[in-house]
Design a protein around this motif. Structure first.
Motif, PDB file in Angstrom:
ATOM      1  N   LEU A 181       0.827  -1.210   0.000  1.00 16.59           N
ATOM      2  CA  LEU A 181       0.000   0.000   0.000  1.00 16.59           C
ATOM      3  C   LEU A 181       0.860   1.259   0.000  1.00 16.59           C
ATOM      4  O   LEU A 181       0.640   2.182  -0.804  1.00 16.59           O
ATOM      5  CB  LEU A 181      -0.907  -0.013   1.231  1.00 16.59           C
ATOM      6  N   LEU A 182       1.837   1.311   0.888  1.00 12.19           N
ATOM      7  CA  LEU A 182       2.681   2.506   1.001  1.00 12.19           C
ATOM      8  C   LEU A 182       3.620   2.654  -0.197  1.00 12.19           C
ATOM      9  O   LEU A 182       3.858   3.770  -0.673  1.00 12.19           O
ATOM     10  CB  LEU A 182       3.489   2.446   2.299  1.00 12.19           C
ATOM     11  N   ALA A 183       4.151   1.535  -0.692  1.00 11.37           N
ATOM     12  CA  ALA A 183       5.096   1.581  -1.812  1.00 11.37           C
ATOM     13  C   ALA A 183       4.417   1.999  -3.112  1.00 11.37           C
ATOM     14  O   ALA A 183       5.012   2.688  -3.945  1.00 11.37           O
ATOM     15  CB  ALA A 183       5.772   0.221  -1.990  1.00 11.37           C
ATOM     16  N   LYS A 184       3.172   1.583  -3.307  1.00 12.49           N
ATOM     17  CA  LYS A 184       2.435   1.934  -4.527  1.00 12.49           C
ATOM     18  C   LYS A 184       1.915   3.368  -4.486  1.00 12.49           C
ATOM     19  O   LYS A 184       1.467   3.895  -5.505  1.00 12.49           O
ATOM     20  CB  LYS A 184       1.265   0.968  -4.724  1.00 12.49           C
ATOM     21  N   ASN A 185       1.987   3.987  -3.303  1.00 11.37           N
ATOM     22  CA  ASN A 185       1.494   5.359  -3.141  1.00 11.37           C
ATOM     23  C   ASN A 185       2.565   6.231  -2.495  1.00 11.37           C
ATOM     24  O   ASN A 185       2.311   6.920  -1.500  1.00 11.37           O
ATOM     25  CB  ASN A 185       0.220   5.362  -2.290  1.00 11.37           C
ATOM     26  N   LYS A 186       3.764   6.185  -3.063  1.00  9.79           N
ATOM     27  CA  LYS A 186       4.874   6.949  -2.492  1.00  9.79           C
ATOM     28  C   LYS A 186       4.521   8.425  -2.364  1.00  9.79           C
ATOM     29  O   LYS A 186       3.937   9.020  -3.274  1.00  9.79           O
ATOM     30  CB  LYS A 186       6.120   6.791  -3.361  1.00  9.79           C
ATOM     31  N   GLY A 187       4.888   8.991  -1.224  1.00 10.00           N
ATOM     32  CA  GLY A 187       4.637  10.401  -0.981  1.00 10.00           C
ATOM     33  C   GLY A 187       3.293  10.683  -0.322  1.00 10.00           C
ATOM     34  O   GLY A 187       3.089  11.753   0.247  1.00 10.00           O
ATOM     35  N   LYS A 188       2.381   9.738  -0.372  1.00 14.68           N
ATOM     36  CA  LYS A 188       1.069   9.916   0.234  1.00 14.68           C
ATOM     37  C   LYS A 188       1.102   9.456   1.684  1.00 14.68           C
ATOM     38  O   LYS A 188       1.654   8.403   1.989  1.00 14.68           O
ATOM     39  CB  LYS A 188       0.003   9.120  -0.523  1.00 14.68           C
ATOM     40  N   VAL A 189       0.518  10.250   2.563  1.00 13.64           N
ATOM     41  CA  VAL A 189       0.497   9.921   3.980  1.00 13.64           C
ATOM     42  C   VAL A 189      -0.781   9.140   4.297  1.00 13.64           C
ATOM     43  O   VAL A 189      -1.879   9.551   3.929  1.00 13.64           O
ATOM     44  CB  VAL A 189       0.548  11.192   4.856  1.00 13.64           C
ATOM     45  N   PHE A 190      -0.611   8.011   4.978  1.00  9.29           N
ATOM     46  CA  PHE A 190      -1.734   7.171   5.375  1.00  9.29           C
ATOM     47  C   PHE A 190      -1.840   7.156   6.897  1.00  9.29           C
ATOM     48  O   PHE A 190      -0.863   6.842   7.584  1.00  9.29           O
ATOM     49  CB  PHE A 190      -1.553   5.734   4.876  1.00  9.29           C
ATOM     50  N   SER A 191      -3.007   7.464   7.404  1.00 12.31           N
ATOM     51  CA  SER A 191      -3.248   7.339   8.836  1.00 12.31           C
ATOM     52  C   SER A 191      -3.413   5.863   9.176  1.00 12.31           C
ATOM     53  O   SER A 191      -3.596   5.024   8.287  1.00 12.31           O
ATOM     54  CB  SER A 191      -4.523   8.093   9.226  1.00 12.31           C
ATOM     55  N   THR A 192      -3.355   5.540  10.467  1.00 13.84           N
ATOM     56  CA  THR A 192      -3.559   4.144  10.862  1.00 13.84           C
ATOM     57  C   THR A 192      -4.951   3.671  10.457  1.00 13.84           C
ATOM     58  O   THR A 192      -5.145   2.520  10.087  1.00 13.84           O
ATOM     59  CB  THR A 192      -3.371   3.966  12.382  1.00 13.84           C
ATOM     60  N   GLU A 193      -5.916   4.571  10.499  1.00 11.36           N
ATOM     61  CA  GLU A 193      -7.278   4.204  10.092  1.00 11.36           C
ATOM     62  C   GLU A 193      -7.328   3.870   8.602  1.00 11.36           C
ATOM     63  O   GLU A 193      -7.957   2.889   8.193  1.00 11.36           O
ATOM     64  CB  GLU A 193      -8.247   5.351  10.392  1.00 11.36           C
ATOM     65  N   MET A 194      -6.653   4.671   7.775  1.00 13.48           N
ATOM     66  CA  MET A 194      -6.639   4.425   6.332  1.00 13.48           C
ATOM     67  C   MET A 194      -5.943   3.101   6.022  1.00 13.48           C
ATOM     68  O   MET A 194      -6.390   2.338   5.153  1.00 13.48           O
ATOM     69  CB  MET A 194      -5.942   5.584   5.618  1.00 13.48           C
ATOM     70  N   ILE A 195      -4.844   2.830   6.717  1.00  8.22           N
ATOM     71  CA  ILE A 195      -4.117   1.573   6.501  1.00  8.22           C
ATOM     72  C   ILE A 195      -5.001   0.396   6.893  1.00  8.22           C
ATOM     73  O   ILE A 195      -5.100  -0.595   6.163  1.00  8.22           O
ATOM     74  CB  ILE A 195      -2.804   1.557   7.307  1.00  8.22           C
ATOM     75  N   PHE A 196      -5.656   0.514   8.035  1.00  2.00           N
ATOM     76  CA  PHE A 196      -6.503  -0.581   8.518  1.00  2.00           C
ATOM     77  C   PHE A 196      -7.631  -0.870   7.530  1.00  2.00           C
ATOM     78  O   PHE A 196      -7.888  -2.020   7.176  1.00  2.00           O
ATOM     79  CB  PHE A 196      -7.083  -0.240   9.892  1.00  2.00           C
ATOM     80  N   LYS A 197      -8.323   0.167   7.082  1.00  2.00           N
ATOM     81  CA  LYS A 197      -9.443  -0.026   6.164  1.00  2.00           C
ATOM     82  C   LYS A 197      -8.991  -0.612   4.842  1.00  2.00           C
ATOM     83  O   LYS A 197      -9.689  -1.432   4.242  1.00  2.00           O
ATOM     84  CB  LYS A 197     -10.155   1.312   5.933  1.00  2.00           C
ATOM     85  N   SER A 198      -7.813  -0.205   4.375  1.00  2.00           N
ATOM     86  CA  SER A 198      -7.311  -0.690   3.085  1.00  2.00           C
ATOM     87  C   SER A 198      -6.813  -2.121   3.156  1.00  2.00           C
ATOM     88  O   SER A 198      -7.127  -2.951   2.302  1.00  2.00           O
ATOM     89  CB  SER A 198      -6.184   0.223   2.585  1.00  2.00           C
ATOM     90  N   VAL A 199      -6.028  -2.434   4.179  1.00  2.00           N
ATOM     91  CA  VAL A 199      -5.398  -3.757   4.277  1.00  2.00           C
ATOM     92  C   VAL A 199      -6.340  -4.786   4.888  1.00  2.00           C
ATOM     93  O   VAL A 199      -6.452  -5.910   4.397  1.00  2.00           O
ATOM     94  CB  VAL A 199      -4.082  -3.672   5.081  1.00  2.00           C
ATOM     95  N   TRP A 200      -7.019  -4.404   5.958  1.00  2.00           N
ATOM     96  CA  TRP A 200      -7.903  -5.344   6.645  1.00  2.00           C
ATOM     97  C   TRP A 200      -9.302  -5.388   6.019  1.00  2.00           C
ATOM     98  O   TRP A 200     -10.031  -6.339   6.207  1.00  2.00           O
ATOM     99  CB  TRP A 200      -8.017  -4.990   8.121  1.00  2.00           C
ATOM    100  N   GLN A 201      -9.667  -4.294   5.329  1.00  2.00           N
ATOM    101  CA  GLN A 201     -10.989  -4.180   4.708  1.00  2.00           C
ATOM    102  C   GLN A 201     -12.112  -4.362   5.731  1.00  2.00           C
ATOM    103  O   GLN A 201     -13.095  -5.061   5.502  1.00  2.00           O
ATOM    104  CB  GLN A 201     -11.133  -5.197   3.569  1.00  2.00           C
ATOM    105  N   GLU A 202     -11.924  -3.709   6.871  1.00  2.00           N
ATOM    106  CA  GLU A 202     -12.909  -3.751   7.943  1.00  2.00           C
ATOM    107  C   GLU A 202     -13.119  -2.338   8.481  1.00  2.00           C
ATOM    108  O   GLU A 202     -12.330  -1.430   8.224  1.00  2.00           O
ATOM    109  CB  GLU A 202     -12.422  -4.635   9.103  1.00  2.00           C
TER     110      GLU A 202
END
Length: 228
Positions: free
Chosen positions: A165-186
């Motif tokens: 997720l982070l590597a495909k979106n270099k330069g973009k800041v992800f909050s823990t909530e954004m990471i959780f929703k994207s990776v866990w899909q919950e």
């Protein structure tokens, strides 16, 4: 029908899990020790539920044995619920950690989410792209392989998902909530430290000095990013 391997030396717990999950359409294979669990595991299993404290071989050891041949999701069960206990479990290669006693609703939700992500990742076509990060890491999206200075690093499915997720979106800041929703899909709940635990483990594997991270950087008060 998805098959779930359950390992717990407490027969009441294994019977309870069986009763709950069979109603949801899952097939349950019950084992009562770490050695039994290792022997019973095969490629038809979609999820493993492991008690931490078991005779002959504990849940962490079982997890490591399974990780040598499979990236199937692993859910730890334990009466211990401190952050340190969770870190140890996830560091051993687990995907989730649930504290006893647990509710039927919570168990079903965790199981559904883990199996859904597992099947989604298996079916998702890969682009074949290789992303280079900081001239240190290469992330092969097709092979789902990561190398550091040319040497392969073993990541869990969740760790790879965060890095991807982070590597495909270099330069973009992800909050823990954004990471959780994207990776866990919950749905994300405040106070959920799952992302932090997995990020810490990921940094231990990819950073030269995890305490001074140069690959996955903190943007204080906002989130995390990989520089362009």
């Amino acid at each position: 029908m998805d098959r779930i391997l359950v390992a717990d030396d407490n027969t009441e717990i294994t019977d309870l899990i069986e009763n709950i999950l069979e109603k949801e359409g899952y097939e349950i294979i019950k084992t009562y020790s770490g050695l039994e669990a290792v022997d019973a595991f095969d490629h038809t299993i979609s999820l493993v539920i492991l008690d931490v404290m078991m005779p002959e071989m504990d849940g962490f050891e079982v997890c490591q044995k399974i990780r040598q041949k499979s990236q199937v999701p692993i859910l730890f069960l334990s009466a211990k619920g401190t952050d340190i206990d969770k870190v140890v479990g996830l560091s051993a290669g687990g995907d989730d950690y649930m504290v006893k006693p647990f509710s039927a609703i919570e168990l079903v939700a965790r199981v559904r989410a883990l199996i859904r992500r597992y099947h989604y990742a298996a079916k998702t076509p890969q682009s074949g792209n290789v992303i280079t990060v900081n001239e240190v890491l290469t992330v092969d999206l097709d092979a789902r392989k990561v190398t550091k200075y040319g040497e392969e690093i073993t990541l869990t499915r969740t760790e790879f998902g965060i890095l991807e997720l982070l590597a495909k979106n270099k330069g973009k800041v992800f909050s823990t909530e954004m990471i959780f929703k994207s990776v866990w899909q919950e749905k994300y709940y405040e106070g959920n430290n799952t992302v932090m635990v997995h990020l810490a483990r990921l940094r231990e594997k990819i950073e030269d000095n995890p305490k001074k991270a140069q690959i996955i950087k903190n943007v204080w008060g906002v989130g995390y990013k990989i520089e362009e």
